[in-house]
Design a protein around this motif. Structure first.
Motif, PDB file in Angstrom:
ATOM      1  N   MET A  57       4.086 -14.503  -5.219  1.00 19.11           N
ATOM      2  CA  MET A  57       4.130 -13.169  -4.618  1.00 19.11           C
ATOM      3  C   MET A  57       4.147 -12.066  -5.682  1.00 19.11           C
ATOM      4  SD  MET A  57       6.791 -11.642  -1.816  1.00 19.11           S
ATOM      5  CE  MET A  57       6.198 -12.445  -0.351  1.00 19.11           C
ATOM      6  N   THR A  58       4.950 -12.247  -6.702  1.00 14.94           N
ATOM      7  CA  THR A  58       5.011 -11.200  -7.734  1.00 14.94           C
ATOM      8  C   THR A  58       3.821 -11.300  -8.689  1.00 14.94           C
ATOM      9  OG1 THR A  58       6.560 -12.624  -8.907  1.00 14.94           O
ATOM     10  CG2 THR A  58       7.505 -10.772  -7.714  1.00 14.94           C
ATOM     11  N   SER A 118       0.872  -1.183   0.000  1.00 17.89           N
ATOM     12  CA  SER A 118       0.000   0.000   0.000  1.00 17.89           C
ATOM     13  C   SER A 118       0.904   1.226   0.000  1.00 17.89           C
ATOM     14  CB  SER A 118      -0.873  -0.008   1.260  1.00 17.89           C
ATOM     15  OG  SER A 118      -1.398   1.294   1.487  1.00 17.89           O
ATOM     16  N   LYS A 156       5.612  -2.384 -15.778  1.00 16.32           N
ATOM     17  CA  LYS A 156       6.461  -1.214 -15.483  1.00 16.32           C
ATOM     18  C   LYS A 156       7.737  -1.667 -14.749  1.00 16.32           C
ATOM     19  CE  LYS A 156       4.341   3.260 -14.235  1.00 16.32           C
ATOM     20  NZ  LYS A 156       3.771   3.992 -13.100  1.00 16.32           N
ATOM     21  N   ILE A 157       7.539  -2.549 -13.782  1.00 14.83           N
ATOM     22  CA  ILE A 157       8.668  -3.031 -12.975  1.00 14.83           C
ATOM     23  C   ILE A 157       9.647  -3.807 -13.864  1.00 14.83           C
ATOM     24  CG2 ILE A 157       9.303  -4.677 -11.156  1.00 14.83           C
ATOM     25  CD1 ILE A 157       6.666  -3.777  -9.707  1.00 14.83           C
ATOM     26  N   ASN A 198      11.180   0.788  -1.803  1.00 18.55           N
ATOM     27  CA  ASN A 198      10.357   0.489  -2.977  1.00 18.55           C
ATOM     28  C   ASN A 198       8.964   1.063  -2.769  1.00 18.55           C
ATOM     29  OD1 ASN A 198       9.610  -0.633  -5.435  1.00 18.55           O
ATOM     30  ND2 ASN A 198       8.935  -2.554  -4.488  1.00 18.55           N
ATOM     31  N   ILE A 236      15.592  -7.006  -2.411  1.00 18.60           N
ATOM     32  CA  ILE A 236      16.138  -5.786  -2.994  1.00 18.60           C
ATOM     33  C   ILE A 236      15.293  -4.582  -2.546  1.00 18.60           C
ATOM     34  CG2 ILE A 236      14.846  -5.904  -5.187  1.00 18.60           C
ATOM     35  CD1 ILE A 236      18.595  -5.100  -4.711  1.00 18.60           C
ATOM     36  N   SER A 237      14.083  -4.864  -2.085  1.00 17.58           N
ATOM     37  CA  SER A 237      13.220  -3.806  -1.536  1.00 17.58           C
ATOM     38  C   SER A 237      13.821  -3.166  -0.287  1.00 17.58           C
ATOM     39  CB  SER A 237      11.835  -4.363  -1.197  1.00 17.58           C
ATOM     40  OG  SER A 237      11.139  -4.723  -2.363  1.00 17.58           O
ATOM     41  N   PHE A 297      13.014  -9.130  -8.393  1.00 12.25           N
ATOM     42  CA  PHE A 297      11.665  -9.613  -8.714  1.00 12.25           C
ATOM     43  C   PHE A 297      11.771 -11.020  -9.317  1.00 12.25           C
ATOM     44  CE2 PHE A 297      11.151  -5.172  -8.060  1.00 12.25           C
ATOM     45  CZ  PHE A 297       9.880  -5.055  -7.502  1.00 12.25           C
ATOM     46  N   TYR A 299       7.193  -3.674   4.179  1.00  8.88           N
ATOM     47  CA  TYR A 299       8.075  -4.739   3.673  1.00  8.88           C
ATOM     48  C   TYR A 299       9.533  -4.263   3.614  1.00  8.88           C
ATOM     49  CZ  TYR A 299       9.194  -8.632   0.414  1.00  8.88           C
ATOM     50  OH  TYR A 299       9.712  -9.750  -0.213  1.00  8.88           O
TER      51      TYR A 299
HETATM   52  N1  CAA Z   1       7.408   2.299  -9.227  1.00  8.95           N
HETATM   53  C1  CAA Z   1       7.000   3.505  -9.669  1.00  8.95           C
HETATM   54  N2  CAA Z   1       5.800   4.013  -9.444  1.00  8.95           N
HETATM   55  C2  CAA Z   1       4.944   3.275  -8.741  1.00  8.95           C
HETATM   56  C3  CAA Z   1       5.282   2.006  -8.238  1.00  8.95           C
HETATM   57  C4  CAA Z   1       6.579   1.525  -8.512  1.00  8.95           C
HETATM   58  N3  CAA Z   1       6.997   0.341  -8.088  1.00  8.95           N
HETATM   59  N4  CAA Z   1       4.230   1.524  -7.563  1.00  8.95           N
HETATM   60  C5  CAA Z   1       3.250   2.459  -7.636  1.00  8.95           C
HETATM   61  N5  CAA Z   1       3.686   3.494  -8.345  1.00  8.95           N
HETATM   62  C6  CAA Z   1       2.948   4.693  -8.687  1.00  8.95           C
HETATM   63  C7  CAA Z   1       1.889   4.386  -9.730  1.00  8.95           C
HETATM   64  O1  CAA Z   1       2.430   4.374 -11.024  1.00  8.95           O
HETATM   65  C8  CAA Z   1       0.904   5.504  -9.512  1.00  8.95           C
HETATM   66  O2  CAA Z   1       1.436   6.691 -10.107  1.00  8.95           O
HETATM   67  P1  CAA Z   1       0.453   7.777 -10.769  1.00  8.95           P
HETATM   68  O3  CAA Z   1      -0.376   8.290  -9.632  1.00  8.95           O
HETATM   69  O4  CAA Z   1       1.383   8.779 -11.320  1.00  8.95           O
HETATM   70  O5  CAA Z   1      -0.342   7.033 -11.785  1.00  8.95           O
HETATM   71  C9  CAA Z   1       0.942   5.726  -8.011  1.00  8.95           C
HETATM   72  O6  CAA Z   1       2.186   5.145  -7.559  1.00  8.95           O
HETATM   73  C10 CAA Z   1      -0.251   5.061  -7.330  1.00  8.95           C
HETATM   74  O7  CAA Z   1      -0.260   3.697  -7.689  1.00  8.95           O
HETATM   75  P2  CAA Z   1      -1.608   2.876  -7.865  1.00  8.95           P
HETATM   76  O8  CAA Z   1      -2.575   3.639  -8.723  1.00  8.95           O
HETATM   77  O9  CAA Z   1      -1.240   1.516  -8.291  1.00  8.95           O
HETATM   78  O10 CAA Z   1      -2.182   2.928  -6.373  1.00  8.95           O
HETATM   79  P3  CAA Z   1      -2.958   1.792  -5.607  1.00  8.95           P
HETATM   80  O11 CAA Z   1      -3.312   2.388  -4.302  1.00  8.95           O
HETATM   81  O12 CAA Z   1      -4.038   1.235  -6.445  1.00  8.95           O
HETATM   82  O13 CAA Z   1      -1.895   0.628  -5.397  1.00  8.95           O
HETATM   83  C11 CAA Z   1       0.166  -0.337  -4.763  1.00  8.95           C
HETATM   84  C12 CAA Z   1      -0.719   0.907  -4.687  1.00  8.95           C
HETATM   85  C13 CAA Z   1      -0.532  -1.515  -4.067  1.00  8.95           C
HETATM   86  C14 CAA Z   1       1.432   0.026  -4.010  1.00  8.95           C
HETATM   87  C15 CAA Z   1       0.463  -0.718  -6.226  1.00  8.95           C
HETATM   88  O14 CAA Z   1       0.908   0.413  -6.923  1.00  8.95           O
HETATM   89  C16 CAA Z   1       1.518  -1.790  -6.367  1.00  8.95           C
HETATM   90  O15 CAA Z   1       1.186  -2.950  -6.262  1.00  8.95           O
HETATM   91  N6  CAA Z   1       2.784  -1.400  -6.634  1.00  8.95           N
HETATM   92  C17 CAA Z   1       3.866  -2.353  -6.725  1.00  8.95           C
HETATM   93  C18 CAA Z   1       4.451  -2.620  -5.356  1.00  8.95           C
HETATM   94  C19 CAA Z   1       5.607  -3.576  -5.483  1.00  8.95           C
HETATM   95  O16 CAA Z   1       6.592  -3.310  -6.151  1.00  8.95           O
HETATM   96  N7  CAA Z   1       5.500  -4.731  -4.808  1.00  8.95           N
HETATM   97  C20 CAA Z   1       6.497  -5.761  -4.884  1.00  8.95           C
HETATM   98  C21 CAA Z   1       5.834  -7.079  -4.544  1.00  8.95           C
HETATM   99  S1  CAA Z   1       6.894  -8.452  -4.868  1.00  8.95           S
HETATM  100  C22 CAA Z   1       7.973  -8.446  -3.607  1.00  8.95           C
HETATM  101  O17 CAA Z   1       7.840  -7.747  -2.654  1.00  8.95           O
HETATM  102  C23 CAA Z   1       9.117  -9.396  -3.729  1.00  8.95           C
HETATM  103  C24 CAA Z   1      10.402  -8.711  -3.564  1.00  8.95           C
HETATM  104  O18 CAA Z   1      11.106  -9.033  -2.620  1.00  8.95           O
HETATM  105  C25 CAA Z   1      10.850  -7.676  -4.520  1.00  8.95           C
END
Ligand code: CAA
Length: 252
Positions: free
Chosen positions: A199-200, A96, A210-211, A156, A151-152, A194, A162
């Motif tokens: 999870m991903t 979030s 994007k990621i 992130n 890497i988070s 990633f 997290y």
């Molecule tokens: N990089 C850049 N911008 C990001 C971003 C990211 N990783 N995540 C979100 N944003 C930006 C969006 O592009 C959006 O920008 P705009 O307002 O300019 O359009 C803004 O943040 C809001 O994002 P959402 O509209 O998606 O907002 P939401 O409330 O619906 O969701 C969220 C928020 C749940 C964080 C969702 O954006 C998301 O899932 N982001 C990815 C989070 C992520 O990277 N998780 C990794 C999970 S895997 C893992 O954790 C394993 C590991 O060890 C790496």
């Protein structure tokens, strides 16, 4: 440390990265103690290993609960006689944004529950399992603890909870390496980027695209690429205190 006949405890060992680690180490003759909170996936993982003639047993436990952790390690030692390696792998996400503002209004914030759940499992769970395993290992004068960071840990978007936990895990690893070296116990961490797991898969498809576009190697990692790193750390007795980043050159 040789993999064959080594007793390896893997938290979250029934699925995702933990399952890939169990597969790789089990096929090389490690004795697997798989900890998971989900009894059904644990049972099916255990039978899959037995079909392949791996030595494996599943243990149900909640790693965020102190008593549950103490009990499960006692059961493991009763069953296998010792613990040579612990892989602190179990983890959850509750992603979030910290605050979300739309049309000049705050529409969402990260809830305390989302913060706490992730800290409980990803940070406290690692502490509890590490503390328990370290006692058995220190008395044996041998062992290795491998913590799965991420890497988070570098920060992130969407992962305040997290990232805090995973940075804590990396720091805790160095502390344990320094404290436990006198007992011939090593501690090291891996920070996966990633990786293609459940999870991903839970990330929104447009966000995942994007990621992926930002990963220099232009692909997600495979679970076995993390499992290979686990094997490397177990086998190399001079690795301790460090976090190895396995992320396709991604810099968050
Ligand atoms: N990089 C850049 N911008 C990001 C971003 C990211 N990783 N995540 C979100 N944003 C930006 C969006 O592009 C959006 O920008 P705009 O307002 O300019 O359009 C803004 O943040 C809001 O994002 P959402 O509209 O998606 O907002 P939401 O409330 O619906 O969701 C969220 C928020 C749940 C964080 C969702 O954006 C998301 O899932 N982001 C990815 C989070 C992520 O990277 N998780 C990794 C999970 S895997 C893992 O954790 C394993 C590991 O060890 C790496």
């Amino acid at each position: 440390m040789n993999i064959k006949d080594t007793v390896v405890v893997i938290t979250g060992g029934a699925q995702g990265l933990g399952a890939a680690m169990a597969e790789r180490l089990g096929s090389q003759g490690a004795k697997l103690a798989l900890i998971d909170i989900n009894e059904n996936s644990l049972k099916s993982a255990e039978s899959k290993h037995l079909e392949q003639n791996h030595i494996a047993k599943g243990f149900v436990a909640n790693i965020a609960d102190e008593n549950s952790v103490a009990n499960v390690f006692e059961q493991i030692v009763k069953h296998f006689g010792r613990i040579d390696a612990l892989i602190n792998n179990a983890g959850i996400t509750r992603d979030s944004l910290l605050i979300k503002i739309k049309d000049g209004k705050v529409v969402k914030t990260m809830g305390l529950q989302e913060w706490q759940q992730v800290i409980n499992v990803n940070l406290t769970g690692v502490f509890l399992c590490g503390r328990e395993a370290a006692q058995y290992m220190a008395l044996q004068q041998s062992g290795v603890i491998i913590n799965i960071s991420s890497i988070s840990k570098n920060g992130n978007v969407g992962q305040t909870n997290y990232t805090a936990a995973k940075a804590g895990v990396a720091a805790m690893t160095t502390t344990w390496a320094k404290e436990l070296a006198r007992y011939n116990v090593r501690a090291a961490a891996i920070a996966p980027g990633f990786i293609a797991t459940e999870m991903t898969q839970a990330i929104k498809p447009e966000m995942l695209e994007k990621i992926k576009a930002g990963i220099p190697l232009r692909r997600m990692g495979q679970p076995d690429e993390i499992a290979k790193t686990v094997q490397f750390i177990i086998e190399n007795d001079y690795i301790s205190g460090k976090t190895i980043e396995v992320d396709g050159a991604l810099t968050l």
